[in-house]
Structures are given as C-alpha cells and as structure tokens.
Write a protein that holds these residues in place. Structure first.
Motif, PDB file in Angstrom:
ATOM      1  N   LEU A   1       0.829  -1.201   0.000  1.00 49.48           N
ATOM      2  CA  LEU A   1       0.000   0.000   0.000  1.00 49.48           C
ATOM      3  C   LEU A   1       0.867   1.256   0.000  1.00 49.48           C
ATOM      4  N   LEU A   2       1.981   1.214   0.724  1.00 49.77           N
ATOM      5  CA  LEU A   2       2.885   2.358   0.741  1.00 49.77           C
ATOM      6  C   LEU A   2       3.496   2.588  -0.641  1.00 49.77           C
ATOM      7  N   GLN A   3       3.920   1.510  -1.291  1.00 45.43           N
ATOM      8  CA  GLN A   3       4.522   1.644  -2.612  1.00 45.43           C
ATOM      9  C   GLN A   3       3.492   2.097  -3.649  1.00 45.43           C
ATOM     10  N   ALA A   4       2.270   1.618  -3.533  1.00 46.46           N
ATOM     11  CA  ALA A   4       1.214   2.067  -4.444  1.00 46.46           C
ATOM     12  C   ALA A   4       0.944   3.555  -4.259  1.00 46.46           C
ATOM     13  N   GLY A   5       0.925   4.008  -3.001  1.00 41.16           N
ATOM     14  CA  GLY A   5       0.749   5.433  -2.742  1.00 41.16           C
ATOM     15  C   GLY A   5       1.911   6.248  -3.258  1.00 41.16           C
ATOM     16  N   ALA A   6       3.129   5.726  -3.110  1.00 42.12           N
ATOM     17  CA  ALA A   6       4.309   6.431  -3.616  1.00 42.12           C
ATOM     18  C   ALA A   6       4.244   6.586  -5.126  1.00 42.12           C
ATOM     19  N   SER A   7       3.797   5.556  -5.823  1.00 36.71           N
ATOM     20  CA  SER A   7       3.680   5.622  -7.284  1.00 36.71           C
ATOM     21  C   SER A   7       2.650   6.668  -7.708  1.00 36.71           C
ATOM     22  N   ALA A   8       1.525   6.716  -7.001  1.00 34.71           N
ATOM     23  CA  ALA A   8       0.494   7.706  -7.327  1.00 34.71           C
ATOM     24  C   ALA A   8       1.019   9.126  -7.144  1.00 34.71           C
ATOM     25  N   ILE A   9       1.761   9.355  -6.073  1.00 33.86           N
ATOM     26  CA  ILE A   9       2.338  10.682  -5.840  1.00 33.86           C
ATOM     27  C   ILE A   9       3.398  10.999  -6.882  1.00 33.86           C
ATOM     28  N   PHE A  10       4.174   9.985  -7.280  1.00 32.84           N
ATOM     29  CA  PHE A  10       5.184  10.174  -8.317  1.00 32.84           C
ATOM     30  C   PHE A  10       4.536  10.633  -9.618  1.00 32.84           C
ATOM     31  N   TYR A  11       3.393  10.058  -9.960  1.00 36.12           N
ATOM     32  CA  TYR A  11       2.662  10.486 -11.159  1.00 36.12           C
ATOM     33  C   TYR A  11       2.264  11.955 -11.057  1.00 36.12           C
ATOM     34  N   LEU A  12       1.758  12.358  -9.896  1.00 31.26           N
ATOM     35  CA  LEU A  12       1.359  13.758  -9.719  1.00 31.26           C
ATOM     36  C   LEU A  12       2.563  14.703  -9.805  1.00 31.26           C
ATOM     37  N   ILE A  13       3.709  14.254  -9.309  1.00 29.43           N
ATOM     38  CA  ILE A  13       4.920  15.076  -9.411  1.00 29.43           C
ATOM     39  C   ILE A  13       5.293  15.289 -10.866  1.00 29.43           C
ATOM     40  N   LEU A  14       5.249  14.232 -11.651  1.00 30.06           N
ATOM     41  CA  LEU A  14       5.578  14.352 -13.076  1.00 30.06           C
ATOM     42  C   LEU A  14       4.612  15.293 -13.787  1.00 30.06           C
ATOM     43  N   ARG A  15       3.349  15.218 -13.442  1.00 33.74           N
ATOM     44  CA  ARG A  15       2.373  16.112 -14.073  1.00 33.74           C
ATOM     45  C   ARG A  15       2.601  17.558 -13.650  1.00 33.74           C
ATOM     46  N   ARG A  16       2.916  17.782 -12.371  1.00 35.04           N
ATOM     47  CA  ARG A  16       3.234  19.133 -11.916  1.00 35.04           C
ATOM     48  C   ARG A  16       4.510  19.645 -12.579  1.00 35.04           C
ATOM     49  N   TRP A  17       5.385  18.728 -12.962  1.00 34.20           N
ATOM     50  CA  TRP A  17       6.645  19.079 -13.608  1.00 34.20           C
ATOM     51  C   TRP A  17       6.455  19.225 -15.121  1.00 34.20           C
ATOM     52  N   ARG A  18       5.187  19.316 -15.526  1.00 33.64           N
ATOM     53  CA  ARG A  18       4.803  19.582 -16.908  1.00 33.64           C
ATOM     54  C   ARG A  18       5.133  18.443 -17.864  1.00 33.64           C
ATOM     55  N   CYS A  19       5.132  17.223 -17.376  1.00 35.89           N
ATOM     56  CA  CYS A  19       5.237  16.059 -18.246  1.00 35.89           C
ATOM     57  C   CYS A  19       3.861  15.756 -18.851  1.00 35.89           C
ATOM     58  N   GLY A  20       3.846  15.280 -20.069  1.00 35.20           N
ATOM     59  CA  GLY A  20       2.589  14.866 -20.671  1.00 35.20           C
ATOM     60  C   GLY A  20       1.997  13.674 -19.931  1.00 35.20           C
TER      61      GLY A  20
ATOM     62  N   PHE B   1       8.678  10.973  -1.929  1.00 37.31           N
ATOM     63  CA  PHE B   1       7.855  11.520  -3.008  1.00 37.31           C
ATOM     64  C   PHE B   1       6.874  12.570  -2.476  1.00 37.31           C
ATOM     65  N   LEU B   2       6.343  12.329  -1.294  1.00 40.17           N
ATOM     66  CA  LEU B   2       5.406  13.292  -0.724  1.00 40.17           C
ATOM     67  C   LEU B   2       6.109  14.604  -0.390  1.00 40.17           C
ATOM     68  N   ALA B   3       7.336  14.534   0.108  1.00 38.34           N
ATOM     69  CA  ALA B   3       8.092  15.755   0.391  1.00 38.34           C
ATOM     70  C   ALA B   3       8.354  16.534  -0.894  1.00 38.34           C
ATOM     71  N   ALA B   4       8.705  15.829  -1.967  1.00 39.20           N
ATOM     72  CA  ALA B   4       8.937  16.500  -3.248  1.00 39.20           C
ATOM     73  C   ALA B   4       7.659  17.150  -3.774  1.00 39.20           C
ATOM     74  N   PHE B   5       6.538  16.457  -3.638  1.00 40.83           N
ATOM     75  CA  PHE B   5       5.261  17.015  -4.096  1.00 40.83           C
ATOM     76  C   PHE B   5       4.889  18.257  -3.306  1.00 40.83           C
ATOM     77  N   LEU B   6       5.061  18.203  -1.993  1.00 41.04           N
ATOM     78  CA  LEU B   6       4.727  19.351  -1.152  1.00 41.04           C
ATOM     79  C   LEU B   6       5.702  20.502  -1.357  1.00 41.04           C
ATOM     80  N   ALA B   7       6.944  20.193  -1.724  1.00 37.19           N
ATOM     81  CA  ALA B   7       7.895  21.256  -2.043  1.00 37.19           C
ATOM     82  C   ALA B   7       7.454  22.018  -3.279  1.00 37.19           C
ATOM     83  N   LEU B   8       6.764  21.340  -4.174  1.00 39.35           N
ATOM     84  CA  LEU B   8       6.276  21.992  -5.391  1.00 39.35           C
ATOM     85  C   LEU B   8       5.056  22.865  -5.137  1.00 39.35           C
ATOM     86  N   SER B   9       4.166  22.428  -4.230  1.00 42.29           N
ATOM     87  CA  SER B   9       2.902  23.149  -4.117  1.00 42.29           C
ATOM     88  C   SER B   9       2.240  23.095  -2.745  1.00 42.29           C
ATOM     89  N   GLY B  10       2.894  22.543  -1.740  1.00 42.26           N
ATOM     90  CA  GLY B  10       2.223  22.377  -0.457  1.00 42.26           C
ATOM     91  C   GLY B  10       2.533  23.474   0.538  1.00 42.26           C
TER      92      GLY B  10
END
Length: 218
Positions: free
Chosen positions: A98-117, A152-161
C-alpha cells in the motif's frame, strides 16, 4: 471590452487548469488502486527474505529493529497488523504494498506538476512501479517502502504544499531512514524554483525538527 476579454480568457485558463488537476487526481487514484490490488495479490503471507522477518516481528511486538529502530514504521505497521484482513504477519508485509502504491500515485502527480505529458507520466510511473527492486519492496515487510512514499510526498509538497506540512513530512523522513538525506539537493532545487520565502523556510525548518524528534520521543 479588452479587459473583459482578457479576464474571460484568464478565467477559462484557470478553469481548464482546475479540470486538468482533478483529472490528474483521478488518474493518481486509479494508479493507487490498481497497484494496491496487484501488490496485495502477491504479498508474502509469512516471512520474506532479507530484513523482512525482523521487521515483521518488530511490528507485531512493538519491538526495536536494528538501528535506527524505525519507530514510525513499527508503530504504523503494528496498527495495520491488527486489522481483520488476514494474518498479522501477512498484513505487515501487505502494508509495504500500500505504501509503494501510494508512492507511485504521488510520483505520477509530481511528473504532471513538472509539466510532463500524461502518457509520459504514466509510462514513467509504470516503469517505476514494475521495476524488480521496487516491486520486491512492495511484497515484503521493508522500511524502504515508507521511505519512498515520504520522499515523493516531500517533493510534491515542495512543489505546491504549505510549508508546515512540507516540514513535517521532511522531518518524519529524516527520522525514519538515514538515506533520506540524499533527496535534499533535489528538494533544495524545488524550493529555490518555487522562490520559497525566508519565513516559509523558518516554518518548514521548525516543523521538520519537531517531526524528526517526535517518533523517538514517543
């Protein structure tokens, strides 16, 4: 008239951005659910290889693993092992998935915030999630699973949290595993690009210090 047209276009862009964000969140939820089901299906029911046995025993007994002890992981895994969803040992292993699945979901959001298609973000997330070592950590009791999602959560929050929440996650990550410090250069770059203000840095640092000490004080 020109001001009204410009305002309408700005409103449309804002509405479009909000729709994209909602859509990305839906994709992230789908990624989490699909990977959680995949990892749950293959998780170890007893004791896996490597450090898995000691992590399972520590979680079940609220014991102390090898240094640094991993108190945050042990406490959360212990609570998860008490759910009526299977054997306690198996649940500690499944918790990693469950932790790894959550990490993957956050990784996807990071890529999208980083303007990846979207397709590129999905492909990158898929390659990460199905990589042999990443998949292995999703099947057995392993502290690196918690390390991944906190990173991954720290990276996501650094972008917009908010700074306080970012600091808490960063502090928990530092307290959890010593290798967490290797993400600091990337985090520093994200904060620099976001133009973090000195006050925000101070709030984040204070929250990080408190969260870093909390698992060991409790």
């Amino acid at each position: 008239y020109l001001l009204r047209v410009v305002g309408q276009r700005a409103a449309l862009r804002s509405e479009s951005a909000e729709r994209l964000e909602v859509r990305d969140q839906s994709w992230a939820l789908g990624i989490f659910l699909a990977l959680a089901a995949l990892y749950w299906h293959g998780h170890c029911r007893t004791f896996g290889a490597g450090d898995s046995p000691q992590h399972v025993l520590s979680a079940l007994t609220l014991g102390v693993s090898r240094p640094p002890g991993y108190p945050l992981y042990v406490f959360i895994a212990h609570l998860f092992s008490r759910l009526p969803l299977g054997s306690p040992a198996g649940l500690v292993n499944a918790f990693s998935g469950l932790l790894q699945a959550g990490a993957s979901a956050i990784f996807y959001l990071i890529l999208r915030r980083w303007r990846c298609g979207r397709m590129a973000a999905l492909a990158g997330t898929l390659m990460l999630s199905l990589a042999p070592l990443y998949w292995y950590y999703a099947e057995v009791a392993e502290v690196r699973a918690l390390n991944d999602i906190l990173a991954f959560l720290a990276a996501f929050l650094a972008l917009s949290g908010p700074p306080a929440l970012f600091g808490i996650i960063l502090g928990l990550g530092v307290s959890h595993h010593p290798t967490y410090i290797f993400i600091f250069p990337a985090i520093a770059y994200l904060l620099w690009e976001r133009k973090y203000k000195p006050r925000d840095c101070a709030v984040a640092a204070l929250c990080a210090a408190t969260a870093c000490a909390a698992p060991y004080l409790t």
